[in-house]
Design a protein around this motif. Structure first.
Motif, PDB file in Angstrom:
ATOM      1  N   GLY A  87      13.844  17.963   9.825  1.00  0.00           N
ATOM      2  CA  GLY A  87      12.595  18.727   9.738  1.00  0.00           C
ATOM      3  C   GLY A  87      11.627  18.241   8.689  1.00  0.00           C
ATOM      4  N   ALA A  88      11.878  17.071   8.085  1.00  0.00           N
ATOM      5  CA  ALA A  88      11.034  16.599   6.982  1.00  0.00           C
ATOM      6  C   ALA A  88       9.602  16.319   7.431  1.00  0.00           C
ATOM      7  N   ILE A  89       9.437  15.765   8.622  1.00  0.00           N
ATOM      8  CA  ILE A  89       8.092  15.422   9.081  1.00  0.00           C
ATOM      9  C   ILE A  89       7.242  16.672   9.263  1.00  0.00           C
ATOM     10  N   GLY A  99       0.481  -1.062  13.123  1.00  0.00           N
ATOM     11  CA  GLY A  99       0.613  -2.509  13.187  1.00  0.00           C
ATOM     12  C   GLY A  99       1.195  -3.129  11.928  1.00  0.00           C
ATOM     13  N   HIS A 100       1.386  -2.325  10.885  1.00  0.00           N
ATOM     14  CA  HIS A 100       1.967  -2.816   9.630  1.00  0.00           C
ATOM     15  C   HIS A 100       3.424  -2.380   9.523  1.00  0.00           C
ATOM     16  N   VAL A 101       4.169  -3.075   8.693  1.00  0.00           N
ATOM     17  CA  VAL A 101       5.522  -2.642   8.364  1.00  0.00           C
ATOM     18  C   VAL A 101       5.392  -1.381   7.507  1.00  0.00           C
ATOM     19  N   VAL A 102       6.008  -0.277   7.954  1.00  0.00           N
ATOM     20  CA  VAL A 102       5.944   0.992   7.222  1.00  0.00           C
ATOM     21  C   VAL A 102       7.348   1.334   6.746  1.00  0.00           C
ATOM     22  N   LYS A 103       7.502   1.491   5.438  1.00  0.00           N
ATOM     23  CA  LYS A 103       8.801   1.803   4.835  1.00  0.00           C
ATOM     24  C   LYS A 103       8.757   3.214   4.256  1.00  0.00           C
ATOM     25  N   THR A 104       9.766   3.997   4.552  1.00  0.00           N
ATOM     26  CA  THR A 104       9.778   5.405   4.159  1.00  0.00           C
ATOM     27  C   THR A 104      10.837   5.671   3.094  1.00  0.00           C
ATOM     28  N   SER A 105      10.745   6.856   2.485  1.00  0.00           N
ATOM     29  CA  SER A 105      11.717   7.282   1.481  1.00  0.00           C
ATOM     30  C   SER A 105      12.895   7.980   2.150  1.00  0.00           C
ATOM     31  N   PHE A 106      13.856   8.396   1.346  1.00  0.00           N
ATOM     32  CA  PHE A 106      15.021   9.098   1.900  1.00  0.00           C
ATOM     33  C   PHE A 106      14.648  10.453   2.495  1.00  0.00           C
ATOM     34  N   LEU A 107      13.457  10.969   2.172  1.00  0.00           N
ATOM     35  CA  LEU A 107      13.037  12.248   2.758  1.00  0.00           C
ATOM     36  C   LEU A 107      12.913  12.152   4.274  1.00  0.00           C
ATOM     37  N   GLN A 108      12.579  10.958   4.769  1.00  0.00           N
ATOM     38  CA  GLN A 108      12.421  10.761   6.207  1.00  0.00           C
ATOM     39  C   GLN A 108      13.676  11.149   6.973  1.00  0.00           C
ATOM     40  N   ARG A 109      14.828  11.013   6.343  1.00  0.00           N
ATOM     41  CA  ARG A 109      16.098  11.258   7.032  1.00  0.00           C
ATOM     42  C   ARG A 109      16.540  12.714   6.968  1.00  0.00           C
ATOM     43  N   ASP A 157       2.503  -4.465   3.331  1.00  0.00           N
ATOM     44  CA  ASP A 157       3.482  -3.471   3.771  1.00  0.00           C
ATOM     45  C   ASP A 157       3.038  -2.102   3.266  1.00  0.00           C
ATOM     46  N   ILE A 158       3.378  -1.062   4.003  1.00  0.00           N
ATOM     47  CA  ILE A 158       2.997   0.296   3.645  1.00  0.00           C
ATOM     48  C   ILE A 158       4.246   1.080   3.261  1.00  0.00           C
ATOM     49  N   PHE A 159       4.183   1.778   2.151  1.00  0.00           N
ATOM     50  CA  PHE A 159       5.271   2.647   1.703  1.00  0.00           C
ATOM     51  C   PHE A 159       4.773   4.088   1.720  1.00  0.00           C
ATOM     52  N   THR A 160       5.618   4.999   2.198  1.00  0.00           N
ATOM     53  CA  THR A 160       5.226   6.401   2.269  1.00  0.00           C
ATOM     54  C   THR A 160       6.465   7.289   2.202  1.00  0.00           C
ATOM     55  N   LEU A 161       6.249   8.556   1.876  1.00  0.00           N
ATOM     56  CA  LEU A 161       7.374   9.490   1.787  1.00  0.00           C
ATOM     57  C   LEU A 161       7.939   9.816   3.159  1.00  0.00           C
ATOM     58  N   VAL A 162       7.062  10.247   4.071  1.00  0.00           N
ATOM     59  CA  VAL A 162       7.468  10.554   5.453  1.00  0.00           C
ATOM     60  C   VAL A 162       6.424   9.992   6.401  1.00  0.00           C
ATOM     61  N   TYR A 163       6.852   9.688   7.620  1.00  0.00           N
ATOM     62  CA  TYR A 163       6.009   8.949   8.554  1.00  0.00           C
ATOM     63  C   TYR A 163       6.208   9.482   9.960  1.00  0.00           C
ATOM     64  N   ILE A 202       0.871  -1.177   0.000  1.00  0.00           N
ATOM     65  CA  ILE A 202       0.000   0.000   0.000  1.00  0.00           C
ATOM     66  C   ILE A 202       0.908   1.225   0.000  1.00  0.00           C
ATOM     67  N   VAL A 203       0.740   2.096  -0.976  1.00  0.00           N
ATOM     68  CA  VAL A 203       1.568   3.292  -1.086  1.00  0.00           C
ATOM     69  C   VAL A 203       0.695   4.509  -0.796  1.00  0.00           C
ATOM     70  N   HIS A 204       1.102   5.301   0.196  1.00  0.00           N
ATOM     71  CA  HIS A 204       0.359   6.508   0.571  1.00  0.00           C
ATOM     72  C   HIS A 204       1.332   7.684   0.559  1.00  0.00           C
ATOM     73  N   TYR A 205       0.868   8.844   0.147  1.00  0.00           N
ATOM     74  CA  TYR A 205       1.773   9.974  -0.063  1.00  0.00           C
ATOM     75  C   TYR A 205       2.563  10.336   1.188  1.00  0.00           C
ATOM     76  N   TRP A 206       1.908  10.558   2.312  1.00  0.00           N
ATOM     77  CA  TRP A 206       2.630  10.770   3.576  1.00  0.00           C
ATOM     78  C   TRP A 206       1.710  10.424   4.729  1.00  0.00           C
ATOM     79  N   LEU A 207       2.294   9.971   5.816  1.00  0.00           N
ATOM     80  CA  LEU A 207       1.538   9.542   6.994  1.00  0.00           C
ATOM     81  C   LEU A 207       1.954  10.405   8.174  1.00  0.00           C
ATOM     82  N   VAL A 208       1.318  11.565   8.283  1.00  0.00           N
ATOM     83  CA  VAL A 208       1.666  12.507   9.343  1.00  0.00           C
ATOM     84  C   VAL A 208       0.431  12.967  10.125  1.00  0.00           C
TER      85      VAL A 208
END
Length: 396
Positions: free
Chosen positions: A61-63, A48-58, A31-37, A5-11
């Motif tokens: 101040g990205a969140i 409760g799911h595995v959430v994988k983020t992009s390099f923006l997470q690192r 599994d969930i993929f998102t830009l920032v979490y 499942i790909v969602h734009y951002w989870l904030v």
């Protein structure tokens, strides 16, 4: 079958995240993929799911400032590794559909909206943006539009959250879409025996929702208005509000539920792609006074579940409120609740499951047909390896 499942951002937890929750119910091992979490601001179900983020997470101040990273989002999405996933469901309102899916996979995009800030709301967003954004948007927006259109071809099947969005998908992407209304937990809402003397505005306080019109109208009428929500417009809204307007900020669900059930009516002055809050109000048995455009045309039935006004102005809201008060007793809470039930989570899951299974069958049939076609075509050996003429000596 591996599902992503790909969602734009989870904030935060708004309408798009409710869709993610429903998809999590349908695919508990996805599994969930998102830009920032921001784990602290999403539901337990998503956590409760595995959430994988992009390099923006690192990025520092990205969140908090993820929206300012718009130019980097295409690169971030395309960096997400979806190798090995058989079914990919993108939840799109930002650029989520732009992921690179493996060739064997099926990609279904649930589109809340093509990106408003580069398409139909571009000039509104730019006029309300800061100086840096106003300078940069004319430079990056054409590039993002080109990327957005080209990545629409990466989707096998589009699903729109309303007929309004389906039309925009057709206009901007040249793709057809099937409408499945987003999930509303209508069973979580209930009418109240006591309706109090206030109207309600609820949602994110951003410019395009036009809460400023409601605040000015109710200040002018000296009618009670309760505003629930947070956002960039909050300080400005407080500065223009009179004593009859009360701001509650971000509130727990129990408070929102109570206010929805006890208000005289929900005021909905913006144009939304769908709009969950009007359905939540109707599930609480309360009518909706809405701007007659966008998703409200699909959720609010004039004279039955609410009233529509057709101009975004203070005067139009005042006229609509006065018209409502003349006929307030004619709105039946149970009739309103019955109508809201068609937007249930159950109906969403049924619609999405039907579409996904249809696409998976079509993908399987296409693959089998390709294999069958390849097996029935017999290429002569001499079309690959030259065969010497008869009588030619062959040196071993």
């Amino acid at each position: 079958m591996r599902v992503a499942i790909v969602h734009y951002w989870l904030v935060s937890m708004r309408g798009g995240e409710k869709v993610v929750e429903a998809l999590c119910d349908m695919f508990p091992d996805a599994d969930i993929f998102t830009l920032v979490y921001d784990e602290s601001r999403v539901s337990e179900k998503i956590r409760g799911h595995v959430v994988k983020t992009s390099f923006l997470q690192r990025l520092p101040g990205a969140i908090r400032h993820y929206q300012s990273l718009l130019p980097l989002m295409p690169f971030a999405l395309e960096s997400l590794d979806l190798s090995g996933y058989d079914l990919i469901i993108s939840s799109e309102s930002g650029p989520a559909k732009g992921i690179i899916a493996p060739p064997h996979s099926t990609h279904v995009c649930y589109c809340h909206s093509p990106m408003r800030y580069i398409w139909d709301h571009y000039h509104v967003y730019r006029s309300h943006a800061g100086l840096a954004s106003r300078i940069m948007l004319p430079v990056i927006a054409p590039l993002l539009r080109s990327w957005d259109v080209s990545t629409s071809m990466r989707v096998d099947r589009f699903v729109a959250n309303s007929h309004h969005v389906r039309a925009r998908i057709g206009k901007y992407y040249g793709r057809s879409a099937t409408v499945v209304y987003p999930p509303v937990a209508v069973e979580d809402y209930a009418p109240s025996d006591a309706v109090e003397d206030f109207y309600l505005c609820a949602g994110q306080l951003v410019s395009y929702k036009r809460v400023d019109l409601a605040v000015r109208a109710f200040t002018k009428m000296e009618r009670n208005l309760v505003v629930i929500g947070e956002g960039k417009e909050l300080a400005m809204l407080k500065s223009i509000a009179g004593p009859s307007v009360k701001f509650l900020g971000r509130v727990p669900f129990s408070v929102l539920k109570e206010k929805l059930a006890r208000c005289r009516a929900l005021i909905f002055p913006g144009e939304e792609d769908f709009g969950l809050v009007p359905v939540e109000a109707m599930a609480s048995g309360r009518p909706v006074i809405a701007f007659g455009s966008g998703g409200a045309l699909e959720t609010v039935v004039p004279e039955q579940t609410g009233l529509l006004f057709y101009e975004q102005s203070i005067e139009a809201i005042i006229d609509a409120v006065r018209s409502f008060e003349e006929h307030a007793e004619e709105f039946d809470p149970e009739t309103i609740r019955t109508y809201a039930a068609r937007f249930s989570t159950r109906n969403f899951k049924f619609g999405m499951d039907s579409i996904i299974q249809e696409e998976l069958r079509a993908r399987k049939s296409s693959t089998l047909a390709a294999i069958s076609h390849a097996e029935t075509r017999r290429f002569p050996l001499d079309s690959v390896f030259p065969v010497p003429p008869p009588g030619t000596d062959i040196v071993h």
